[in-house]
Design a protein around this motif. Structure first.
Motif, PDB file in Angstrom:
ATOM      1  N   HIS A 120      81.801 139.500-105.254  1.00 39.82           N
ATOM      2  CA  HIS A 120      83.235 139.355-105.535  1.00 39.82           C
ATOM      3  C   HIS A 120      83.760 140.657-106.130  1.00 39.82           C
ATOM      4  CE1 HIS A 120      86.668 137.521-108.050  1.00 39.82           C
ATOM      5  NE2 HIS A 120      87.102 137.702-106.819  1.00 39.82           N
ATOM      6  N   LEU A 121      83.496 140.887-107.409  1.00 40.79           N
ATOM      7  CA  LEU A 121      83.993 142.125-108.021  1.00 40.79           C
ATOM      8  C   LEU A 121      82.894 142.921-108.715  1.00 40.79           C
ATOM      9  CD1 LEU A 121      87.426 140.920-109.460  1.00 40.79           C
ATOM     10  CD2 LEU A 121      87.027 142.252-107.392  1.00 40.79           C
ATOM     11  N   GLY A 122      81.667 142.622-108.382  1.00 36.61           N
ATOM     12  CA  GLY A 122      80.586 143.488-108.844  1.00 36.61           C
ATOM     13  C   GLY A 122      79.933 143.175-110.177  1.00 36.61           C
ATOM     14  N   CYS A 123      80.149 141.979-110.727  1.00 37.97           N
ATOM     15  CA  CYS A 123      79.427 141.621-111.969  1.00 37.97           C
ATOM     16  C   CYS A 123      77.952 141.359-111.636  1.00 37.97           C
ATOM     17  CB  CYS A 123      80.016 140.351-112.585  1.00 37.97           C
ATOM     18  SG  CYS A 123      81.635 140.612-113.320  1.00 37.97           S
ATOM     19  N   ILE A 124      77.152 141.334-112.698  1.00 38.92           N
ATOM     20  CA  ILE A 124      75.729 141.016-112.514  1.00 38.92           C
ATOM     21  C   ILE A 124      75.531 139.534-112.822  1.00 38.92           C
ATOM     22  CG2 ILE A 124      73.387 141.499-113.314  1.00 38.92           C
ATOM     23  CD1 ILE A 124      74.363 144.347-113.948  1.00 38.92           C
ATOM     24  N   PRO A 125      75.171 138.751-111.821  1.00 36.04           N
ATOM     25  CA  PRO A 125      75.012 137.306-112.056  1.00 36.04           C
ATOM     26  C   PRO A 125      73.840 137.007-112.986  1.00 36.04           C
ATOM     27  CG  PRO A 125      75.170 137.807-109.707  1.00 36.04           C
ATOM     28  CD  PRO A 125      74.954 139.111-110.420  1.00 36.04           C
ATOM     29  N   SER A 126      73.924 135.863-113.669  1.00 32.76           N
ATOM     30  CA  SER A 126      72.813 135.448-114.531  1.00 32.76           C
ATOM     31  C   SER A 126      71.892 134.535-113.725  1.00 32.76           C
ATOM     32  CB  SER A 126      73.343 134.741-115.775  1.00 32.76           C
ATOM     33  OG  SER A 126      73.675 133.416-115.461  1.00 32.76           O
ATOM     34  N   CYS A 142      77.476 133.696-111.406  1.00 36.14           N
ATOM     35  CA  CYS A 142      78.254 134.843-111.877  1.00 36.14           C
ATOM     36  C   CYS A 142      79.372 134.317-112.784  1.00 36.14           C
ATOM     37  CB  CYS A 142      78.841 135.624-110.703  1.00 36.14           C
ATOM     38  SG  CYS A 142      79.721 137.075-111.299  1.00 36.14           S
ATOM     39  N   PRO A 143      79.265 134.573-114.079  1.00 31.32           N
ATOM     40  CA  PRO A 143      80.231 133.988-115.022  1.00 31.32           C
ATOM     41  C   PRO A 143      81.610 134.658-114.967  1.00 31.32           C
ATOM     42  CG  PRO A 143      78.674 135.400-116.190  1.00 31.32           C
ATOM     43  CD  PRO A 143      78.266 135.420-114.756  1.00 31.32           C
ATOM     44  N   CYS A 144      81.711 135.802-114.312  1.00 31.88           N
ATOM     45  CA  CYS A 144      83.003 136.512-114.318  1.00 31.88           C
ATOM     46  C   CYS A 144      84.121 135.647-113.748  1.00 31.88           C
ATOM     47  CB  CYS A 144      82.882 137.826-113.550  1.00 31.88           C
ATOM     48  SG  CYS A 144      81.778 138.973-114.384  1.00 31.88           S
ATOM     49  N   HIS A 145      83.879 135.067-112.572  1.00 37.14           N
ATOM     50  CA  HIS A 145      84.905 134.197-111.979  1.00 37.14           C
ATOM     51  C   HIS A 145      84.293 132.934-111.385  1.00 37.14           C
ATOM     52  CE1 HIS A 145      86.046 138.484-111.685  1.00 37.14           C
ATOM     53  NE2 HIS A 145      87.153 138.048-112.224  1.00 37.14           N
ATOM     54  N   GLY A 146      83.046 132.690-111.730  1.00 31.16           N
ATOM     55  CA  GLY A 146      82.424 131.416-111.334  1.00 31.16           C
ATOM     56  C   GLY A 146      81.887 131.346-109.920  1.00 31.16           C
ATOM     57  N   SER A 147      81.119 132.326-109.494  1.00 29.89           N
ATOM     58  CA  SER A 147      80.468 132.221-108.177  1.00 29.89           C
ATOM     59  C   SER A 147      79.040 131.715-108.361  1.00 29.89           C
ATOM     60  CB  SER A 147      80.456 133.580-107.474  1.00 29.89           C
ATOM     61  OG  SER A 147      81.754 133.900-107.030  1.00 29.89           O
ATOM     62  N   HIS A 148      78.631 130.852-107.449  1.00 30.89           N
ATOM     63  CA  HIS A 148      77.289 130.265-107.520  1.00 30.89           C
ATOM     64  C   HIS A 148      76.491 130.729-106.294  1.00 30.89           C
ATOM     65  CE1 HIS A 148      78.497 126.952-110.475  1.00 30.89           C
ATOM     66  NE2 HIS A 148      79.655 127.512-110.116  1.00 30.89           N
ATOM     67  N   TYR A 149      75.269 131.114-106.525  1.00 27.85           N
ATOM     68  CA  TYR A 149      74.368 131.546-105.438  1.00 27.85           C
ATOM     69  C   TYR A 149      73.141 130.640-105.432  1.00 27.85           C
ATOM     70  CZ  TYR A 149      77.139 135.873-105.438  1.00 27.85           C
ATOM     71  OH  TYR A 149      78.156 136.792-105.362  1.00 27.85           O
ATOM     72  N   ASP A 150      72.588 130.418-104.247  1.00 28.74           N
ATOM     73  CA  ASP A 150      71.414 129.535-104.162  1.00 28.74           C
ATOM     74  C   ASP A 150      70.100 130.317-104.278  1.00 28.74           C
ATOM     75  OD1 ASP A 150      70.961 130.655-101.660  1.00 28.74           O
ATOM     76  OD2 ASP A 150      71.685 128.911-100.539  1.00 28.74           O
ATOM     77  N   SER A 151      68.994 129.627-104.043  1.00 28.56           N
ATOM     78  CA  SER A 151      67.681 130.260-104.249  1.00 28.56           C
ATOM     79  C   SER A 151      67.333 131.246-103.135  1.00 28.56           C
ATOM     80  CB  SER A 151      66.594 129.195-104.383  1.00 28.56           C
ATOM     81  OG  SER A 151      66.542 128.405-103.214  1.00 28.56           O
TER      82      SER A 151
END
Ligand code: FES
Length: 180
Positions: A120-126, A142-151
């Motif tokens: 999205h905008l380049g944050c580092i996801p947790s 990714c807490p910046c705007h709430g993106s979720h990634y799978d395994s």
């Protein structure tokens, strides 16, 4: 009347000055000549930026992850469990925003290697630490705007438009990869 000794001293001083000047100019000139030579022995910025790096995976236990730095970016190396592999492979492509099979994102099912930068905008996801929030799909959040990634590092929810990028890499040994 001008004293002969004085004239002789003046000539000596002039000679010394000329010698000193000539030496200094030569020294400066040679330093300019040497610099490009020394500089040419350093790797160019392009070569440095290519950053081919090798990483040993043998100390990353199943179920855990490691973050390494490559080309100035974090790279997530995840040693996936059987469950995580199954989860990633049981997803229908039609459910994905950026459809990609898990099989096409890994060289070996147990090792997922992705650039840890949100599309999205380049944050580092947790999600790298066991205790981290991993989002709704057991991958990264990714807490910046709430993106979720799978395994598999594929985006499943939120504003991120694309999956986490899989960098170019290869296995050079059973448990060793070369990035780049
Ligand atoms: S930068 Fe990750 S959701 Fe916006």
């Amino acid at each position: 009347m001008i004293n002969k000794n004085k004239i002789s001293n003046l000539k000596k001083e002039r000679r010394s000055f000329l010698k000193l000047t000539t030496f200094s100019v030569a020294a400066i000139g040679s330093s300019f000549a040497v610099w490009p030579f020394i500089d040419s022995m350093n790797p160019s910025a392009d070569v440095l930026a290519q950053g081919i790096k090798e990483f040993d995976l043998s100390n990353i236990e199943e179920g855990s992850s490691k973050t390494v730095k490559w080309r100035g970016k974090p790279v997530f190396i995840k040693h996936r469990t059987k469950n995580e592999i199954e989860e990633a492979r049981n997803v229908k492509l039609s459910e994905l925003k950026d459809p990609q099979k898990d099989e096409d994102r890994v060289l070996k099912p147990e090792w997922l290697i992705v650039v840890g930068v949100c599309s999205h905008l380049g944050c580092i996801p947790s999600g790298q630490k066991v205790s981290d929030a991993k989002g709704d799909f057991n991958g990264w959040f990714c807490p910046c705007h709430g993106s979720h990634y799978d395994s598999s590092g594929r985006v499943r929810k939120g504003p991120a438009p694309r999956n986490l990028e899989v960098p170019k890499y290869k296995f050079i040994d059973t448990n060793k990869i070369k990035l780049g």
